[in-house]
Design a protein around this motif. Sequence first.
Motif, PDB file in Angstrom:
ATOM      1  N   ARG A 189       0.830  -1.210   0.000  1.00  0.00           N
ATOM      2  CA  ARG A 189       0.000   0.000   0.000  1.00  0.00           C
ATOM      3  C   ARG A 189       0.864   1.259   0.000  1.00  0.00           C
ATOM      4  O   ARG A 189       0.597   2.212  -0.739  1.00  0.00           O
ATOM      5  N   ARG A 190       1.888   1.265   0.833  1.00  0.00           N
ATOM      6  CA  ARG A 190       2.780   2.437   0.888  1.00  0.00           C
ATOM      7  C   ARG A 190       3.494   2.651  -0.444  1.00  0.00           C
ATOM      8  O   ARG A 190       3.671   3.783  -0.896  1.00  0.00           O
ATOM      9  N   ASP A 191       3.917   1.565  -1.076  1.00  0.00           N
ATOM     10  CA  ASP A 191       4.576   1.659  -2.373  1.00  0.00           C
ATOM     11  C   ASP A 191       3.610   2.201  -3.422  1.00  0.00           C
ATOM     12  O   ASP A 191       3.978   3.039  -4.247  1.00  0.00           O
ATOM     13  N   GLN A 192       2.362   1.754  -3.374  1.00  0.00           N
ATOM     14  CA  GLN A 192       1.358   2.252  -4.317  1.00  0.00           C
ATOM     15  C   GLN A 192       1.125   3.747  -4.121  1.00  0.00           C
ATOM     16  O   GLN A 192       1.034   4.501  -5.092  1.00  0.00           O
ATOM     17  N   GLU A 193       1.043   4.183  -2.861  1.00  0.00           N
ATOM     18  CA  GLU A 193       0.844   5.608  -2.576  1.00  0.00           C
ATOM     19  C   GLU A 193       2.031   6.432  -3.056  1.00  0.00           C
ATOM     20  O   GLU A 193       1.865   7.495  -3.658  1.00  0.00           O
ATOM     21  N   GLN A 194       3.237   5.944  -2.790  1.00  0.00           N
ATOM     22  CA  GLN A 194       4.439   6.658  -3.234  1.00  0.00           C
ATOM     23  C   GLN A 194       4.489   6.725  -4.756  1.00  0.00           C
ATOM     24  O   GLN A 194       4.823   7.767  -5.334  1.00  0.00           O
ATOM     25  N   ASN A 195       4.152   5.633  -5.405  1.00  0.00           N
ATOM     26  CA  ASN A 195       4.152   5.603  -6.866  1.00  0.00           C
ATOM     27  C   ASN A 195       3.151   6.612  -7.428  1.00  0.00           C
ATOM     28  O   ASN A 195       3.431   7.302  -8.411  1.00  0.00           O
ATOM     29  N   ALA A 196       1.975   6.722  -6.796  1.00  0.00           N
ATOM     30  CA  ALA A 196       0.973   7.691  -7.251  1.00  0.00           C
ATOM     31  C   ALA A 196       1.493   9.119  -7.098  1.00  0.00           C
ATOM     32  O   ALA A 196       1.285   9.964  -7.979  1.00  0.00           O
TER      33      ALA A 196
END
Length: 85
Positions: free
Chosen positions: A39-46
């Motif tokens: 989830r954190r990686d997805q948020e950072q990627n966004a």
Amino acid sequence: MAVTRKTITLSDQQDLWVKGRVASGDYTNDSEYFRDLIRRDQEQNARILALKHAVQEGLQSGDSDRSVVQIMQDVERRLAANGRL
């Protein structure tokens, strides 16, 4: 929500790290820890993608005839209007 089972391989050091995170009480099990990382990686990627789009938009907008002071005043007005300043 559908789930998919995955098998991963960790080094001993990584396994100890994950077990430590669970033992600290921050996570209830390994899976919860890995889902949080994703989830954190997805948020950072966004956030990175939004920044890339903003940079591209800025590059495509061309040169400005406004001064740096005028541009910063405009930025401050927009941030103040959004409650972010």
